[in-house]
Design an enzyme around this catalytic site. Structure first.
Site, PDB file in Angstrom:
ATOM      1  CG  ASP A   1      -0.190   0.113   2.540  1.00 41.53           C
ATOM      2  OD1 ASP A   1       0.843  -0.579   2.695  1.00 41.53           O
ATOM      3  OD2 ASP A   1      -0.610   0.880   3.422  1.00 41.53           O
TER       4      ASP A   1
ATOM      5  CD  GLU B   1       4.372   0.341   6.923  1.00 42.56           C
ATOM      6  OE1 GLU B   1       5.248   0.540   7.775  1.00 42.56           O
ATOM      7  OE2 GLU B   1       3.959   1.267   6.172  1.00 42.56           O
TER       8      GLU B   1
HETATM    9 ZN   LIG Z   1       6.825   2.241   4.039  1.00 38.79          ZN
END
Ligand SMILES: [Zn+2]
Length: 417
Positions: free
Chosen positions: A92, A185
């Site tokens: 992401d 993340e």
């Molecule tokens: Zn990163």
């Protein structure tokens, strides 16, 4: 034993840059407001593409699970070494800047001047001294209207390139490698559903750092504090002497937080208290604060400061009830990694063999690796070469990407020894 220190060789012999460019054009912005996993459907697109590519590279068991975690495995080659090494990056990109319609712009033979992008966005050497280390390099930026997505598609492309290098050079020795690409993340959930039990690595490395040579074995210790104020509500028309407005006391609470212990007033190894979110009404309201320090005792002291300020307010106005709840977010991974000094030794040696000076930089934040380390998978972080993450001035030098690949190849060589 073969070590790598020539990024040009990597750039000429692999499709590192093409891979990177193809990944950044897929929008994988995560969304903290979504409870779903992954938080955005778009992350599946990159996840599925990576599974296909891993299969084409001959990885065993390449697949994406129900939570959008991509894994695959490359058996050891020409070695009796039994350590299984994980390589991890996140799919992401940060919701802090637009990640849709990323149009990578190449700046060949960079000459040290200010990089000018659309909408008056500039990247100047004055604010980015690293640019001056990149004179003569090819730089990649966005067009200025989006982020670039080097965080962390540079990490993804570098890991894929390491795997493709082994496919093209089957004579090279490497340990068993497990690959993991995680969703979400950037919204702090990358390690939440990581299939750590089936992953099967003894040690892993995230490729999610920045400047060439930089490695991270330390993160903040992180807690969240939730402070709830409950007042007394009455009809405001007949409230005199009766109503206790919880919001006023919450405002007093925030006002009394030590201003010098804030993110805006601290740096390096200093910790902070940071109110990040409020919600509620005049009768009951709540503040979410994040507490950060590299030292566990100092972090506990920050929690005590928050609780003491809350208690004082309750003492001054007994009709207001204050509740303080402190929760762990992630620990400093160093407390676990220091028990395994051989990991850091190998990592530093890999960086040195690349021709760089290893720089141990504590992360003023967390990584997927911090929680994975806590869960039993030691997981330091390695540079990818990307700079200025989470905004339209993000940039990367292709030479730095090549250096990152060299470092990972060297690390694998050391683990195959
Ligand atoms: Zn990163």
């Amino acid at each position: 034993m073969r070590f790598f220190n020539d990024p040009k060789e990597i750039l000429e012999q692999t499709t590192l840059v093409d891979r990177f460019v193809s990944y950044v054009q897929i929008d994988t912005t995560s969304n903290e407001k979504s409870e779903a996993c992954p938080s955005t459907e778009e992350q599946w697109v990159l996840a599925r593409k990576l599974v296909e590519e891993l299969q084409a590279l001959g990885l065993e068991g390449a697949a994406v699970d129900d939570n959008c975690y991509v894994t695959g495995s490359l058996p050891a080659s020409h070695t009796d070494a039994t350590t299984v090494v994980g390589l991890i990056a996140h799919l992401d990109t940060s919701p802090a800047a637009p990640g849709k319609n990323v149009r990578p712009v190449f700046h060949e033979k960079y000459d040290g001047s200010t990089v000018v992008l659309k909408d008056g966005v500039t990247i100047a050497p004055d604010d980015n001294p690293t640019l001056l280390e990149c004179i003569g390099d090819t730089l990649i930026t966005s067009d200025g209207t989006t982020l670039l997505g080097a965080d962390d598609k540079a990490g993804v492309a570098e890991i894929m390139t390491v795997l493709s290098y082994y496919k093209d050079h089957p004579q090279l020795a490497h340990p068993a490698i497990k690959v993991g690409f995680t969703p979400d993340e950037e919204i702090g959930r990358g390690s939440d559903k990581f299939p750590i039990d089936t992953f099967g690595a003894d040690v892993a490395f995230t490729l999610d750092g920045t400047h060439p040579g930089e490695i991270n074995i330390e993160t903040f210790n992180a807690d969240s504090a939730f402070v709830t104020f409950t007042g007394v509500s009455t009809h405001p028309g007949t409230a005199k002497g009766k109503l206790v407005n919880a919001m006023r006391y919450l405002a007093t609470f925030i006002d009394r937080l030590p201003a010098e212990v804030s993110p805006e007033c601290t740096e390096d190894r200093e910790g902070f208290i940071h109110p990040v979110d409020l919600d509620g009404t005049a009768s009951k309201c709540r503040c979410h604060l994040i507490l950060r320090d590299f030292d566990e005792d100092k972090l506990a002291a920050l929690g005590k400061t928050v609780a003491a300020i809350a208690r004082d307010i309750e003492t001054e106005e007994p009709r207001v009830k204050v509740q303080v709840e402190i929760k762990r977010s992630y620990p400093n991974m160093y407390q676990f990694l220091k028990e395994k000094p051989e990991i850091l030794e190998k990592l530093q040696e890999a960086v040195r063999q690349t021709g760089l000076k290893p720089q141990l930089v504590p992360i003023r934040g967390g990584t997927d690796g911090a929680n994975l380390t806590r869960k039993g998978l030691p997981c330091p972080n390695i540079f990818t070469g990307g700079m200025n993450y989470h905004g339209p001035t993000e940039w990367i030098s292709t030479r730095a990407m090549g250096l990152s690949v060299c470092t990972v190849l060297n690390l694998m060589t050391l683990y195959a020894k």
